[in-house]
Design a protein around this motif. Structure first.
Motif, PDB file in Angstrom:
ATOM      1  N   ASP A  74       0.733  -1.140   0.005  1.00 46.26           N
ATOM      2  CA  ASP A  74       0.100  -0.034  -0.067  1.00 46.26           C
ATOM      3  C   ASP A  74       0.856   1.366   0.140  1.00 46.26           C
ATOM      4  O   ASP A  74       0.459   2.256  -0.817  1.00 46.26           O
ATOM      5  CB  ASP A  74      -0.804  -0.114   1.170  1.00 46.26           C
ATOM      6  CG  ASP A  74      -2.007  -1.084   1.172  1.00 46.26           C
ATOM      7  OD1 ASP A  74      -2.360  -1.731   0.274  1.00 46.26           O
ATOM      8  OD2 ASP A  74      -2.493  -1.416   2.439  1.00 46.26           O
ATOM      9  N   TYR A  77       2.482   1.902  -3.312  1.00 44.51           N
ATOM     10  CA  TYR A  77       1.561   2.304  -4.423  1.00 44.51           C
ATOM     11  C   TYR A  77       1.284   3.980  -4.207  1.00 44.51           C
ATOM     12  O   TYR A  77       1.445   4.748  -5.018  1.00 44.51           O
ATOM     13  CB  TYR A  77       0.338   1.662  -4.252  1.00 44.51           C
ATOM     14  CG  TYR A  77      -0.815   2.203  -5.055  1.00 44.51           C
ATOM     15  CD1 TYR A  77      -0.778   1.918  -6.464  1.00 44.51           C
ATOM     16  CD2 TYR A  77      -1.747   3.130  -4.782  1.00 44.51           C
ATOM     17  CE1 TYR A  77      -1.705   2.384  -7.486  1.00 44.51           C
ATOM     18  CE2 TYR A  77      -2.746   3.665  -5.703  1.00 44.51           C
ATOM     19  CZ  TYR A  77      -2.730   3.244  -7.010  1.00 44.51           C
ATOM     20  OH  TYR A  77      -3.626   3.713  -7.772  1.00 44.51           O
ATOM     21  N   GLU A  78       1.112   4.331  -2.775  1.00 45.10           N
ATOM     22  CA  GLU A  78       0.756   5.650  -2.543  1.00 45.10           C
ATOM     23  C   GLU A  78       2.256   6.448  -2.983  1.00 45.10           C
ATOM     24  O   GLU A  78       1.897   7.754  -3.547  1.00 45.10           O
ATOM     25  CB  GLU A  78       0.511   5.874  -1.179  1.00 45.10           C
ATOM     26  CG  GLU A  78      -0.647   5.215  -0.739  1.00 45.10           C
ATOM     27  CD  GLU A  78      -0.898   5.042   0.830  1.00 45.10           C
ATOM     28  OE1 GLU A  78       0.090   5.747   1.503  1.00 45.10           O
ATOM     29  OE2 GLU A  78      -1.827   4.589   1.305  1.00 45.10           O
ATOM     30  N   ILE A  81       2.691   6.863  -6.829  1.00 46.54           N
ATOM     31  CA  ILE A  81       1.688   7.731  -7.320  1.00 46.54           C
ATOM     32  C   ILE A  81       2.024   9.263  -6.925  1.00 46.54           C
ATOM     33  O   ILE A  81       2.104  10.072  -8.029  1.00 46.54           O
ATOM     34  CB  ILE A  81       0.352   7.375  -6.853  1.00 46.54           C
ATOM     35  CG1 ILE A  81      -0.056   6.120  -7.412  1.00 46.54           C
ATOM     36  CG2 ILE A  81      -0.609   8.573  -7.269  1.00 46.54           C
ATOM     37  CD1 ILE A  81      -0.377   5.919  -8.818  1.00 46.54           C
ATOM     38  N   ARG A  86       1.914   6.412 -12.907  1.00 47.77           N
ATOM     39  CA  ARG A  86       0.335   6.380 -13.128  1.00 47.77           C
ATOM     40  C   ARG A  86      -0.186   5.108 -12.659  1.00 47.77           C
ATOM     41  O   ARG A  86       0.543   4.099 -12.829  1.00 47.77           O
ATOM     42  CB  ARG A  86       0.230   6.537 -14.573  1.00 47.77           C
ATOM     43  CG  ARG A  86       0.578   7.893 -14.977  1.00 47.77           C
ATOM     44  CD  ARG A  86       0.641   7.980 -16.783  1.00 47.77           C
ATOM     45  NE  ARG A  86       1.665   7.088 -17.265  1.00 47.77           N
ATOM     46  CZ  ARG A  86       1.724   6.500 -18.173  1.00 47.77           C
ATOM     47  NH1 ARG A  86       0.601   6.414 -18.980  1.00 47.77           N
ATOM     48  NH2 ARG A  86       2.838   5.761 -18.712  1.00 47.77           N
ATOM     49  N   ASP A  87      -1.414   4.860 -12.018  1.00 47.11           N
ATOM     50  CA  ASP A  87      -2.070   4.021 -11.718  1.00 47.11           C
ATOM     51  C   ASP A  87      -2.030   2.699 -12.918  1.00 47.11           C
ATOM     52  O   ASP A  87      -2.634   2.949 -13.978  1.00 47.11           O
ATOM     53  CB  ASP A  87      -3.243   4.072 -11.268  1.00 47.11           C
ATOM     54  CG  ASP A  87      -4.364   2.950 -10.994  1.00 47.11           C
ATOM     55  OD1 ASP A  87      -3.791   2.136 -10.186  1.00 47.11           O
ATOM     56  OD2 ASP A  87      -5.449   2.641 -11.492  1.00 47.11           O
ATOM     57  N   ASN A  88      -1.685   1.549 -12.454  1.00 42.68           N
ATOM     58  CA  ASN A  88      -1.956   0.248 -13.478  1.00 42.68           C
ATOM     59  C   ASN A  88      -2.201  -0.827 -12.761  1.00 42.68           C
ATOM     60  O   ASN A  88      -2.345  -1.887 -13.233  1.00 42.68           O
ATOM     61  CB  ASN A  88      -0.573   0.031 -14.134  1.00 42.68           C
ATOM     62  CG  ASN A  88      -0.517  -0.789 -15.272  1.00 42.68           C
ATOM     63  OD1 ASN A  88      -1.599  -0.524 -16.143  1.00 42.68           O
ATOM     64  ND2 ASN A  88       0.139  -1.654 -15.632  1.00 42.68           N
ATOM     65  N   ARG A  90      -4.537  -0.865  -8.546  1.00 41.66           N
ATOM     66  CA  ARG A  90      -4.459  -0.431  -7.059  1.00 41.66           C
ATOM     67  C   ARG A  90      -4.210  -1.811  -6.373  1.00 41.66           C
ATOM     68  O   ARG A  90      -4.287  -2.867  -6.950  1.00 41.66           O
ATOM     69  CB  ARG A  90      -5.932   0.158  -6.742  1.00 41.66           C
ATOM     70  CG  ARG A  90      -6.100   1.513  -7.373  1.00 41.66           C
ATOM     71  CD  ARG A  90      -7.469   1.910  -6.861  1.00 41.66           C
ATOM     72  NE  ARG A  90      -7.345   2.248  -5.398  1.00 41.66           N
ATOM     73  CZ  ARG A  90      -6.968   3.238  -5.252  1.00 41.66           C
ATOM     74  NH1 ARG A  90      -6.334   4.091  -5.934  1.00 41.66           N
ATOM     75  NH2 ARG A  90      -6.761   3.460  -3.766  1.00 41.66           N
ATOM     76  N   ALA A 104       0.579  -4.379  -6.250  1.00 42.53           N
ATOM     77  CA  ALA A 104       0.069  -3.043  -6.725  1.00 42.53           C
ATOM     78  C   ALA A 104       0.750  -2.791  -7.773  1.00 42.53           C
ATOM     79  O   ALA A 104       2.047  -3.116  -8.003  1.00 42.53           O
ATOM     80  CB  ALA A 104       0.217  -2.115  -5.613  1.00 42.53           C
ATOM     81  N   VAL A 106       2.088   0.141 -10.895  1.00 43.97           N
ATOM     82  CA  VAL A 106       2.241   1.685 -11.300  1.00 43.97           C
ATOM     83  C   VAL A 106       3.250   1.607 -12.489  1.00 43.97           C
ATOM     84  O   VAL A 106       4.236   1.001 -12.613  1.00 43.97           O
ATOM     85  CB  VAL A 106       2.807   2.422 -10.039  1.00 43.97           C
ATOM     86  CG1 VAL A 106       3.324   3.990 -10.617  1.00 43.97           C
ATOM     87  CG2 VAL A 106       2.045   2.329  -8.894  1.00 43.97           C
ATOM     88  N   ASN A 113       5.946  -1.074 -16.203  1.00 42.77           N
ATOM     89  CA  ASN A 113       5.162  -1.392 -15.049  1.00 42.77           C
ATOM     90  C   ASN A 113       5.904  -2.020 -13.986  1.00 42.77           C
ATOM     91  O   ASN A 113       6.735  -2.929 -14.062  1.00 42.77           O
ATOM     92  CB  ASN A 113       4.290  -2.864 -15.867  1.00 42.77           C
ATOM     93  CG  ASN A 113       3.072  -3.112 -14.850  1.00 42.77           C
ATOM     94  OD1 ASN A 113       2.804  -2.462 -13.916  1.00 42.77           O
ATOM     95  ND2 ASN A 113       2.714  -4.378 -14.726  1.00 42.77           N
ATOM     96  N   GLU A 115       6.022  -3.227 -10.053  1.00 45.53           N
ATOM     97  CA  GLU A 115       4.990  -3.539  -8.979  1.00 45.53           C
ATOM     98  C   GLU A 115       5.607  -4.119  -7.624  1.00 45.53           C
ATOM     99  O   GLU A 115       6.914  -4.127  -7.664  1.00 45.53           O
ATOM    100  CB  GLU A 115       4.402  -5.168  -9.632  1.00 45.53           C
ATOM    101  CG  GLU A 115       3.679  -5.938  -8.804  1.00 45.53           C
ATOM    102  CD  GLU A 115       3.322  -7.382  -9.186  1.00 45.53           C
ATOM    103  OE1 GLU A 115       2.655  -8.090  -8.629  1.00 45.53           O
ATOM    104  OE2 GLU A 115       3.926  -7.844 -10.454  1.00 45.53           O
TER     105      GLU A 115
END
Length: 127
Positions: A74, A77-78, A81, A86-88, A90, A104, A106, A113, A115
């Motif tokens: 988590d 990811y935060e 971003i 960019r979100d790929n 959540r 997650a 991004v 990509n 992860e």
């Protein structure tokens, strides 16, 4: 056995700013630089993830970093971003991989990509 991987990037300074922030929550930091064209990230003393300036863009790369727990996924990811990713995908369970696959995804500034994944079951707090 994999020793290291290098992703080609268009702008090393922009990518260093992204990865400096995005990988911090995973305990990964920038350890080395080769001039202003390459940077190596890892856990001291070993750099296992490198970025390097390329004249011809490479696309379609997918790199997954192991996270110790779901909260770390988590945070990754935060932070990614916030750093301009960019979100790929959540943070969440991906049962089509396996029951405890929590990941997650991004896209970095060049569209790679990136992860973070935890394979451990959800930890329950003791009573």
């Amino acid at each position: 056995m994999l020793d290291h991987v290098t992703l080609g990037v268009r702008d090393v300074e922009r990518s260093k700013a992204f990865y400096d922030e995005a990988l911090r929550s995973l305990g990964i930091s920038r350890l080395y630089a080769e001039g202003n064209r390459f940077a190596g990230y890892g856990i001291r003393p070993k750099a296992f993830f490198w970025i390097g300036e390329r004249n011809v863009m490479q696309t379609g790369a997918h790199i997954a970093f192991t996270a110790s727990d779901r909260a770390t996924v988590d945070r990754f990811y935060e932070e990614a971003i916030k750093a301009g990713g960019r979100d790929n995908g959540r943070p969440g369970i991906r049962p089509h991989y396996h029951a405890n696959y929590y990941g997650a995804f991004v896209l970095d500034p060049d569209g790679h990509n990136i992860e973070a994944v935890c394979h451990a079951p959800q930890q329950t707090k003791g009573i």
